[in-house]
Design a protein around this motif. Structure first.
Motif, mmCIF file in Angstrom:
data_model
loop_
_atom_site.group_PDB
_atom_site.id
_atom_site.type_symbol
_atom_site.label_atom_id
_atom_site.label_comp_id
_atom_site.label_asym_id
_atom_site.label_seq_id
_atom_site.Cartn_x
_atom_site.Cartn_y
_atom_site.Cartn_z
ATOM 1 N N ALA A 47 0.852 -1.210 0.000
ATOM 2 C CA ALA A 47 0.000 0.000 0.000
ATOM 3 C C ALA A 47 0.883 1.255 0.000
ATOM 4 N N GLY A 48 2.020 1.162 0.658
ATOM 5 C CA GLY A 48 2.961 2.293 0.670
ATOM 6 C C GLY A 48 3.544 2.534 -0.715
ATOM 7 N N HIS A 49 3.857 1.453 -1.413
ATOM 8 C CA HIS A 49 4.388 1.613 -2.778
ATOM 9 C C HIS A 49 3.321 2.229 -3.689
ATOM 10 N N ARG A 50 2.087 1.778 -3.505
ATOM 11 C CA ARG A 50 1.017 2.313 -4.351
ATOM 12 C C ARG A 50 0.844 3.816 -4.098
ATOM 13 N N ALA A 51 0.911 4.190 -2.828
ATOM 14 C CA ALA A 51 0.732 5.607 -2.467
ATOM 15 C C ALA A 51 1.884 6.469 -2.998
ATOM 16 N N ALA A 52 3.010 5.839 -3.288
ATOM 17 C CA ALA A 52 4.185 6.592 -3.759
ATOM 18 C C ALA A 52 3.970 7.184 -5.150
ATOM 19 N N ILE A 57 4.703 11.708 -9.285
ATOM 20 C CA ILE A 57 4.185 12.645 -10.293
ATOM 21 C C ILE A 57 4.314 14.095 -9.792
ATOM 22 N N ASP A 58 4.024 14.300 -8.506
ATOM 23 C CA ASP A 58 4.140 15.630 -7.908
ATOM 24 C C ASP A 58 5.580 16.157 -7.992
ATOM 25 N N VAL A 59 6.529 15.290 -7.661
ATOM 26 C CA VAL A 59 7.939 15.713 -7.637
ATOM 27 C C VAL A 59 8.447 15.969 -9.057
ATOM 28 N N ILE A 60 8.038 15.143 -9.998
ATOM 29 C CA ILE A 60 8.467 15.368 -11.390
ATOM 30 C C ILE A 60 7.987 16.750 -11.844
ATOM 31 N N GLU A 61 6.732 17.069 -11.560
ATOM 32 C CA GLU A 61 6.179 18.351 -11.991
ATOM 33 C C GLU A 61 6.837 19.511 -11.239
ATOM 34 N N ALA A 62 7.072 19.321 -9.941
ATOM 35 C CA ALA A 62 7.719 20.380 -9.157
ATOM 36 C C ALA A 62 9.134 20.650 -9.674
ATOM 37 N N PRO A 220 15.071 14.879 4.579
ATOM 38 C CA PRO A 220 13.795 15.204 5.212
ATOM 39 C C PRO A 220 13.236 13.989 5.964
ATOM 40 N N GLN A 221 12.608 14.250 7.104
ATOM 41 C CA GLN A 221 12.044 13.166 7.911
ATOM 42 C C GLN A 221 10.818 12.546 7.241
ATOM 43 N N VAL A 222 10.131 13.334 6.445
ATOM 44 C CA VAL A 222 8.856 12.900 5.863
ATOM 45 C C VAL A 222 9.047 11.624 5.028
ATOM 46 N N LEU A 223 8.078 10.723 5.132
ATOM 47 C CA LEU A 223 8.122 9.475 4.361
ATOM 48 C C LEU A 223 7.731 9.768 2.911
ATOM 49 N N TRP A 224 8.295 9.007 1.977
ATOM 50 C CA TRP A 224 8.103 9.337 0.555
ATOM 51 C C TRP A 224 6.629 9.499 0.157
ATOM 52 N N PRO A 225 5.709 8.639 0.590
ATOM 53 C CA PRO A 225 4.317 8.832 0.133
ATOM 54 C C PRO A 225 3.681 10.135 0.619
ATOM 55 N N ASP A 226 4.262 10.755 1.656
ATOM 56 C CA ASP A 226 3.732 12.037 2.152
ATOM 57 C C ASP A 226 4.490 13.238 1.583
ATOM 58 N N PHE A 227 5.565 12.986 0.881
ATOM 59 C CA PHE A 227 6.417 14.056 0.345
ATOM 60 C C PHE A 227 5.682 14.715 -0.830
ATOM 61 N N ARG A 228 5.639 16.055 -0.835
ATOM 62 C CA ARG A 228 4.886 16.778 -1.863
ATOM 63 C C ARG A 228 5.723 17.924 -2.426
ATOM 64 N N ALA A 229 5.177 18.610 -3.425
ATOM 65 C CA ALA A 229 5.908 19.702 -4.080
ATOM 66 C C ALA A 229 6.483 20.713 -3.079
ATOM 67 N N PRO A 230 5.728 21.168 -2.054
ATOM 68 C CA PRO A 230 6.320 22.135 -1.111
ATOM 69 C C PRO A 230 7.542 21.572 -0.372
ATOM 70 N N ASP A 231 7.513 20.264 -0.072
ATOM 71 C CA ASP A 231 8.688 19.648 0.571
ATOM 72 C C ASP A 231 9.880 19.673 -0.378
ATOM 73 N N PHE A 232 9.601 19.401 -1.652
ATOM 74 C CA PHE A 232 10.663 19.415 -2.665
ATOM 75 C C PHE A 232 11.258 20.824 -2.769
#
Ligand code: IPE
Ligand code: IPE
Ligand code: MG
Length: 259
Positions: A47-52, A57-62, A220-232
Motif C-alpha cells: 500500500a505504501g508503494h502504491r501511495a508513492a 508525479i508531484d515531484v516530477i512536476e515540481a 527530510p524526515q517525511v516518508l516518501w508517500p507524504d512528500f509533496r511539491a512544497p517539501d521538494f
C-alpha cells in the motif's frame, strides 16, 4: 534543458561555490519510507508503494516547474531483489502501470525518460518492453531528463565501466576521470548537485556512487508517500543556502593567507 552545455564533470572542476544561489541542475531522490508509511496505517507494505505514485508525479512536476534540468529517482536497487517475491512482483506491476498511465503526460511535458540499470533477467519482458517504448517516445524531449534508477547499483555501474574500458584496449596511463566516466551508462548525465533521501535514513544505499561525489545532501524526515511539491521546494531552498566549495575556498575568504 542544459544538456550538453558543460561537461558532466564541470561542477567538480569548476569555480568555487558554482552552485550557490542556483537551482540545482541535477537532483536525485532516494524515495524511501513506503513500507513505514504503510505500517503506520496497519496496511501491507505494498500500500505504501502504491501511495508513492502520487509523490512521484508531484515531484516530477515540481522539479520541471522549478527549472531542474535533470531529475533522477531511485526506484529499485540491485539489493532490493532480496525482498520477498510478492513485494518484488508487486513493484514490477506497479511500475508498469505507472508508466502506461503517465507516459502521455510525461511526453506532453517535454520530459525525456530513461531507465538506469535494468540488466537483471528477472525483470518481466512486458515491463522491459513498456520501458523501451517510453524511452523511444520521449527520446527527443528536452524540458527535463528523468532518470529512473531501476535494478540499479552504483558499484555495478562502476564495475561495468571498468570492463568496458578494458575491452576498449585503452592504456592504463590514458585512463582519467573523464575517460572512465565516459564508459558509465548514460555518460552525458551531469554530476548530481543535490540528493534528497526521505524518511530520515542517512545513507547512500549504492545509489549513483560515481555521480554523487560532490553532491549536497538533505534528509527530510517525511516518508516518501507524504512528500509533496512544497517539501521538494524546501529542499531546493536548503540547497540554495549551501556554500559549495569543491575543496577550495570561497573568494571572500581568500584574505587570511597572507603572512
Ligand atoms: C522505498 O521504500 C521503496 C523501495 C525501496 C522500492 P521502502 O520499501 O524501502 O520503505 P521502508 O524503508 O521499508 O519504510
Ligand atoms: C534504497 O532504499 C533503494 C530505493 C529507494 C529504491 P532501501 O530502503 O532499499 O535501502 P536500505 O535497505 O535502507 O539501505
Ligand atoms: Mg527503505
Amino acid at each position: 534543458m542544459s544538456e550538453g552545455r558543460t561537461s558532466p564533470h564541470a561542477a567538480t572542476r569548476g569555480t568555487v561555490a558554482a552552485g550557490q544561489g542556483e537551482v540545482p541542475r541535477h537532483v536525485a531522490c532516494v524515495m524511501d519510507g513506503n513500507g513505514r508509511w504503510a505500517a503506520q496505517r496497519s496496511l501491507p507494505r505494498t500500500a505504501g508503494h502504491r501511495a508513492a505514485e502520487t509523490t512521484v508525479i508531484d515531484v516530477i512536476e515540481a522539479a520541471r516547474s522549478a527549472g531542474v534540468g535533470w531529475l533522477s529517482l531511485f526506484a529499485f536497487s540491485t539489493e532490493n531483489w532480496r525482498r520477498p517475491d510478492s513485494e518484488i512482483a508487486f513493484l514490477m506491476c506497479l511500475v508498469r502501470r505507472v508508466i502506461r498511465k503517465h507516459a502521455p503526460l510525461l511526453h506532453a511535458r517535454g520530459i525525456r525518460c530513461r531507465f538506469l540499470g535494468m540488466t537483471d533477467p528477472r525483470i518481466p519482458p512486458e515491463l522491459a518492453g513498456d520501458i523501451a517504448d517510453l524511452m523511444t517516445l520521449t527520446a527527443r524531449n528536452r524540458q527535463m531528463t528523468l532518470t529512473v534508477a531501476f535494478d540499479h547499483g552504483g558499484r555495478r555501474d562502476i564495475v561495468e565501466a571498468a570492463r568496458s574500458l578494458i575491452r576498449s584496449g585503452v592504456l592504463a596511463e590514458a585512463v582519467t576521470e573523464e575517460t572512465f566516466a565516459a564508459h558509465l551508462p548514460f555518460s552525458d548525465t551531469p554530476d548530481v548537485d543535490l540528493v534528497i533521501r526521505t524518511s530520515g535514513e542517512q545513507r547512500i544505499s549504492n545509489f549513483m556512487l560515481w555521480q554523487v561525489a560532490y553532491a549536497e545532501w538533505v534528509f527530510p524526515q517525511v516518508l516518501w508517500p507524504d512528500f509533496r511539491a512544497p517539501d521538494f521546494l524546501q529542499c531546493l531552498e536548503a540547497y540554495r543556502r549551501r556554500e559549495r566549495r569543491f575543496g577550495g575556498v570561497l573568494p571572500n575568504q581568500n584574505g587570511g593567507t597572507q603572512a
